[in-house]
Design a protein around this motif. Structure first.
Motif, PDB file in Angstrom:
ATOM      1  N   UNK A 139       0.826  -1.204   0.000  1.00 50.95           N
ATOM      2  CA  UNK A 139       0.000   0.000   0.000  1.00 50.95           C
ATOM      3  C   UNK A 139       0.865   1.261   0.000  1.00 50.95           C
ATOM      4  N   UNK A 140       1.922   1.253   0.812  1.00 51.67           N
ATOM      5  CA  UNK A 140       2.807   2.412   0.875  1.00 51.67           C
ATOM      6  C   UNK A 140       3.498   2.643  -0.463  1.00 51.67           C
ATOM      7  N   UNK A 141       3.929   1.552  -1.100  1.00 50.21           N
ATOM      8  CA  UNK A 141       4.577   1.684  -2.396  1.00 50.21           C
ATOM      9  C   UNK A 141       3.594   2.194  -3.447  1.00 50.21           C
ATOM     10  N   UNK A 142       2.362   1.690  -3.399  1.00 53.32           N
ATOM     11  CA  UNK A 142       1.346   2.139  -4.354  1.00 53.32           C
ATOM     12  C   UNK A 142       1.130   3.648  -4.249  1.00 53.32           C
ATOM     13  N   UNK A 143       1.017   4.142  -3.034  1.00 53.55           N
ATOM     14  CA  UNK A 143       0.828   5.581  -2.828  1.00 53.55           C
ATOM     15  C   UNK A 143       2.023   6.353  -3.369  1.00 53.55           C
ATOM     16  N   UNK A 144       3.218   5.848  -3.092  1.00 54.29           N
ATOM     17  CA  UNK A 144       4.434   6.542  -3.527  1.00 54.29           C
ATOM     18  C   UNK A 144       4.544   6.569  -5.050  1.00 54.29           C
ATOM     19  N   UNK A 145       4.321   5.421  -5.675  1.00 56.80           N
ATOM     20  CA  UNK A 145       4.457   5.330  -7.137  1.00 56.80           C
ATOM     21  C   UNK A 145       3.388   6.161  -7.831  1.00 56.80           C
ATOM     22  N   UNK A 146       2.153   6.045  -7.398  1.00 54.56           N
ATOM     23  CA  UNK A 146       1.081   6.774  -8.050  1.00 54.56           C
ATOM     24  C   UNK A 146       1.201   8.271  -7.837  1.00 54.56           C
TER      25      UNK A 146
END
Length: 219
Positions: free
Chosen positions: A199-206
């Motif tokens: 979830x943290x990576x998704x927020x960062x990438x998006x």
């Protein structure tokens, strides 16, 4: 307004591209219309989706799936972007011309890299392809050891010509357990450390993509 195209690419096989693409797709599908495009001849992402469809039922996967190859992959990606907020593309390893062709259509390229010297060498070649294709890239440490990465490897990662995501995905058994049934750690183990990392990576990438329209009727 067309959706955004995110390519997951790495010249070295076994980097965890498919697992990363599947997890990012499911993480974002909570609030977006997401399509996945499998360009890898091995078809691992397509196999994952078929298992997901058998388990959840046709039309209940939360995703749309397509396959393509060669010049048709770029065209298919752009067609999917007309109807979806985000298109995630799983690229084949050890591909030059085909990879560059698809990368040209991307808004962002996510490059998974395991923290080993061999993977770093392959990542340099991948970033050369991205530079010729044009879009920005971000490095994601994937299958990281539970202990902190050594200073020498971390310095080598930071020396590569692309920013390094702050979020790392630690090598966890849960990824293999869930992928085999067409699932993700987000769904099977929502309170786990693995799910929190995704979830943290998704927020960062998006956050690196241009702003996406929010799907009507979602929170």
């Amino acid at each position: 307004m067309p959706g955004r195209i995110l390519v997951v690419a790495q010249q070295k096989g076994g980097s965890g591209k498919t697992t990363l693409a599947a997890h990012l797709a499911v993480a974002h599908a909570v609030t977006r219309r997401v399509a996945i495009l499998d360009v890898d001849p091995q078809g691992s992402l397509g196999q994952w989706f078929e298992r997901r469809e058998r388990r959840l039922g046709e039309g209940a996967t939360g995703l749309e799936m397509r396959t393509a190859s060669g010049w048709g992959a770029k065209r298919e990606a752009r067609l999917l972007a007309r109807e979806h907020d985000l298109v995630l593309i799983d690229m084949p390893p050890r591909s030059d011309l085909e990879a560059r062709n698809v990368i040209e259509a991307a808004d962002l390229v996510v490059v998974p890299v395991q923290p080993t010297p061999v993977d770093l060498w392959a990542t340099e070649a991948t970033l050369e392809l991205v530079e010729r294709g044009g879009p920005p890239a971000v490095l994601v440490v994937n299958r990281a050891p539970a202990r902190p990465i050594g200073e020498a490897v971390l310095a080598a990662l930071n020396a590569l010509p692309a920013p390094l995501a702050a979020t790392q995905l630690v090598n966890r058994v849960a990824y293999g357990q869930t992928m085999g049934s067409g699932g993700t750690v987000i769904e099977s183990f929502p309170s786990s450390k693995a799910a929190a990392e995704v979830r943290a990576l998704a927020i960062e990438v998006y956050g690196m993509l241009p702003e996406l329209p929010r799907r009507s009727g979602t929170r």
